[in-house]
Scaffold this active site. Structure first.
Site, mmCIF file in Angstrom:
data_model
loop_
_atom_site.group_PDB
_atom_site.id
_atom_site.type_symbol
_atom_site.label_atom_id
_atom_site.label_comp_id
_atom_site.label_asym_id
_atom_site.label_seq_id
_atom_site.Cartn_x
_atom_site.Cartn_y
_atom_site.Cartn_z
ATOM 1 C CG HIS A 268 -2.094 0.834 1.233
ATOM 2 N ND1 HIS A 268 -2.460 1.616 0.183
ATOM 3 C CD2 HIS A 268 -2.993 1.128 2.234
ATOM 4 C CE1 HIS A 268 -3.524 2.342 0.511
ATOM 5 N NE2 HIS A 268 -3.862 2.066 1.752
ATOM 6 C CG HIS A 307 -4.261 0.355 -8.235
ATOM 7 N ND1 HIS A 307 -5.594 0.324 -7.901
ATOM 8 C CD2 HIS A 307 -3.676 1.258 -7.412
ATOM 9 C CE1 HIS A 307 -5.794 1.173 -6.911
ATOM 10 N NE2 HIS A 307 -4.661 1.748 -6.585
ATOM 11 C CG ASP A 363 3.012 4.560 -4.281
ATOM 12 O OD1 ASP A 363 3.095 5.754 -3.951
ATOM 13 O OD2 ASP A 363 2.272 3.735 -3.727
HETATM 14 N N1 ACO Z 1 4.655 -7.335 -10.670
HETATM 15 C C1 ACO Z 1 4.502 -8.537 -11.268
HETATM 16 N N2 ACO Z 1 3.366 -9.201 -11.343
HETATM 17 C C2 ACO Z 1 2.296 -8.629 -10.770
HETATM 18 C C3 ACO Z 1 2.352 -7.389 -10.118
HETATM 19 C C4 ACO Z 1 3.590 -6.737 -10.079
HETATM 20 N N3 ACO Z 1 3.718 -5.546 -9.495
HETATM 21 N N4 ACO Z 1 1.139 -7.067 -9.651
HETATM 22 C C5 ACO Z 1 0.324 -8.078 -9.981
HETATM 23 N N5 ACO Z 1 1.038 -9.027 -10.667
HETATM 24 C C6 ACO Z 1 0.491 -10.256 -11.263
HETATM 25 C C7 ACO Z 1 0.235 -11.306 -10.202
HETATM 26 O O1 ACO Z 1 1.355 -12.136 -10.014
HETATM 27 C C8 ACO Z 1 -0.941 -12.012 -10.772
HETATM 28 O O2 ACO Z 1 -0.474 -12.863 -11.802
HETATM 29 P P1 ACO Z 1 -1.102 -14.332 -11.988
HETATM 30 O O3 ACO Z 1 -2.523 -14.088 -12.406
HETATM 31 O O4 ACO Z 1 -0.262 -14.984 -13.031
HETATM 32 O O5 ACO Z 1 -1.013 -14.999 -10.645
HETATM 33 C C9 ACO Z 1 -1.752 -10.924 -11.459
HETATM 34 O O6 ACO Z 1 -0.776 -9.936 -11.815
HETATM 35 C C10 ACO Z 1 -2.826 -10.318 -10.575
HETATM 36 O O7 ACO Z 1 -2.195 -9.835 -9.384
HETATM 37 P P2 ACO Z 1 -2.851 -9.827 -7.937
HETATM 38 O O8 ACO Z 1 -1.773 -9.916 -6.919
HETATM 39 O O9 ACO Z 1 -3.972 -10.806 -7.890
HETATM 40 O O10 ACO Z 1 -3.497 -8.381 -7.930
HETATM 41 P P3 ACO Z 1 -4.034 -7.645 -6.670
HETATM 42 O O11 ACO Z 1 -5.138 -6.786 -7.136
HETATM 43 O O12 ACO Z 1 -4.292 -8.569 -5.529
HETATM 44 O O13 ACO Z 1 -2.777 -6.760 -6.225
HETATM 45 C C11 ACO Z 1 -1.273 -4.986 -5.927
HETATM 46 C C12 ACO Z 1 -2.663 -5.404 -6.428
HETATM 47 C C13 ACO Z 1 -1.102 -5.382 -4.454
HETATM 48 C C14 ACO Z 1 -1.154 -3.461 -6.008
HETATM 49 C C15 ACO Z 1 -0.206 -5.677 -6.812
HETATM 50 O O14 ACO Z 1 -0.350 -5.277 -8.153
HETATM 51 C C16 ACO Z 1 1.211 -5.417 -6.315
HETATM 52 O O15 ACO Z 1 1.707 -6.131 -5.436
HETATM 53 N N6 ACO Z 1 1.897 -4.383 -6.891
HETATM 54 C C17 ACO Z 1 3.193 -4.020 -6.430
HETATM 55 C C18 ACO Z 1 3.090 -3.206 -5.153
HETATM 56 C C19 ACO Z 1 2.566 -1.812 -5.406
HETATM 57 O O16 ACO Z 1 3.023 -1.102 -6.307
HETATM 58 N N7 ACO Z 1 1.622 -1.380 -4.560
HETATM 59 C C20 ACO Z 1 1.077 0.001 -4.626
HETATM 60 C C21 ACO Z 1 -0.345 -0.005 -4.964
HETATM 61 S S1 ACO Z 1 -0.913 1.644 -5.138
HETATM 62 C C22 ACO Z 1 -1.199 2.162 -3.574
HETATM 63 O O17 ACO Z 1 -1.391 1.461 -2.633
HETATM 64 C C23 ACO Z 1 -1.199 3.619 -3.376
#
Ligand code: ACO
Length: 428
Positions: A268, A307, A363
């Site tokens: 987050h 996201h 971010d």
């Molecule tokens: N890098 C690589 N792969 C990713 C990423 C990433 N940053 N984000 C999602 N994926 C992939 C997952 O591995 C998943 O792949 P799969 O279907 O083959 O298993 C798919 O994309 C869906 O991802 P989820 O984790 O199910 O998506 P979710 O909605 O739960 O997560 C989150 C969202 C937490 C933001 C995620 O994208 C992440 O961890 N990003 C990196 C951290 C980040 O930048 N957070 C800031 C968010 S903005 C904020 O809070 C202000």
């Protein structure tokens, strides 16, 4: 068949039910009538992480993740970032309308004149260890504020509530700056009420021996825009925490400390800190391709990408990219920007990211800007918390005014052991 209903047939019993649809949703409680027999508790919906559950009606922030739209009270984020100021946006988010000039003057004056902290708060902060993480200090100090304002729990008294809201918006930058100064072993700088909200924050962060800190206009503007972009984002992890704690009706300082704790995590508000760590770890533009390979192999994540809601370019990331150029014109180009741009370029062309709709989020670039301004990475989530304080408070206020809200109490699907009798130690 009445319109705006959903027909549900329970194949276990063959019975059909009509559930009303309002605002594109059915009420989860309407499922409870669907029972196997009179003893059955009734059907529930199972939604870990609230991926498809609306927990409130809200009129504050609108996000369309598919189209990449973000609006506060109907106003597009792009227009607010271009033409407004953080304090004006704060007024808008909290009151629902843009202020007229008298309202804005009174509001700004009120906030500016609540920036000082009680001296005992300063003493409290001095007790933290020299290397305490500023976010840990921020969370604890906001919680401690509740003990300074015994009237704060009177949350249904509108005048009193607004007083605490102003106090919180005004004091969080001071707490944030003191956390930074503490972690650097620097003397705390008291607020300067003649400066703007953002200018005063920069002064409390960076003033040294000069009689008066000269606020660099480009940095003041950039930070103000960043604060606008982070002011609210409807029902996310920290806002949900604010509402959840708020639903048991404690004072807002206690609820906000909890929301800030939720923000702290790397998924987050801690993400921009994680982005910088990632960029430093990658090291050079030449190493980007190898990092992308590791991401695709599932060994690591591309921080600042993806996201839960935006399945298109995060509109805030686009604005931040422009702000970055303005800041670098003053501070010099941050070399990490080239690595970030290369990461973005490759990722936006790569099927792994395209098919999963992974785009840069807010971010991805904010950390690079903060670093260029001389703000250490540990302060990034604290900066986020300063801005989001406005959103948390508006959402909390909305919760208190919503007659449908009660204490938050999710259900669970119990899959553990059935009844069993306690065995004395010797018999186990
Ligand atoms: N890098 C690589 N792969 C990713 C990423 C990433 N940053 N984000 C999602 N994926 C992939 C997952 O591995 C998943 O792949 P799969 O279907 O083959 O298993 C798919 O994309 C869906 O991802 P989820 O984790 O199910 O998506 P979710 O909605 O739960 O997560 C989150 C969202 C937490 C933001 C995620 O994208 C992440 O961890 N990003 C990196 C951290 C980040 O930048 N957070 C800031 C968010 S903005 C904020 O809070 C202000």
């Amino acid at each position: 068949m009445p319109e705006n209903t959903l027909s549900v047939t329970d194949n276990r019993t063959g019975k059909t039910y009509q559930l009303p649809i309002e605002h594109g949703a059915i009420r989860a409680l309407d499922l409870r009538q669907i029972k196997l027999d009179a003893d059955d508790f009734g059907l529930m919906s199972y939604d870990p992480a609230f991926t498809n559950t609306a927990c409130t009606r809200s009129t504050i922030t609108y996000v369309d993740g598919e189209k990449g739209i973000l609006r506060y009270r109907g106003y597009p984020i792009e227009q607010l970032a271009e033409s407004s100021t953080f304090l004006e946006v704060a007024y808008l988010i909290l009151h629902g309308e843009l202020p007229d000039s008298a309202q804005l003057r009174a509001w700004t004056d009120d906030i500016i004149h609540h920036t000082f902290l009680h001296e005992n708060i300063k003493t409290l902060m001095e007790a933290f260890r020299y290397d305490a993480h500023p976010m840990g200090m921020f969370i604890s100090t906001v919680a401690a504020l509740s003990t300074f304002y015994p009237e704060a729990p009177d949350i249904f008294n509108l005048e009193n509530r607004m007083y605490q809201i102003k106090r919180l918006i005004a004091k969080v930058p001071t707490i944030a700056a003191f956390s930074y100064r503490h972690s650097r072993g620097l003397p705390y700088v008291y607020p300067d009420n003649d400066l703007s909200f953002t200018g005063n924050f920069l002064s409390m962060m960076f003033k040294m021996s000069e009689a008066r800190y000269k606020v660099p206009p480009a940095l003041e503007h950039a930070l103000d825009v960043l604060f606008i972009l982070h002011a609210d984002h409807e029902q996310n992890c920290s806002t949900n925490t604010m509402r959840s704690i708020g639903s048991s009706q404690p004072d807002p300082y206690s609820a906000l400390a909890g929301a800030a704790a939720a923000l702290y995590g790397p998924l987050h508000g801690g993400a921009n800190e994680a982005v910088l760590r990632m960029l430093n770890q990658i090291g050079t533009v030449g190493d980007v391709a190898d990092y992308i390979r590791r991401v695709k192999a599932g060994e690591t994540r591309l921080m600042g990408f993806g996201h839960r809601v935006y399945k298109n370019y995060d509109p805030r990331a686009r604005i931040i990219k422009q702000v970055a150029e303005e800041v670098f014109a003053v501070t010099g180009r941050n070399p990490l920007l080239d690595i970030a741009l290369e990461l973005e370029r490759i990722a936006l062309e790569d099927d792994y990211f395209v098919s999963r709709k992974l785009y840069p989020n807010v971010d991805f670039y904010s950390g690079i800007i903060y670093q260029a301004m001389g703000i250490p990475t540990t302060m990034f989530p604290v900066l986020f918390a300063i801005a989001r304080t406005v959103g948390w408070l508006a959402q909390w206020q909305e919760l208190l005014q919503d007659p449908e809200q009660r204490i938050a109490r999710p259900r669970q699907l119990y899959l553990g052991k059935g009844h069993r009798d306690y065995l004395p130690l010797a018999q186990r």
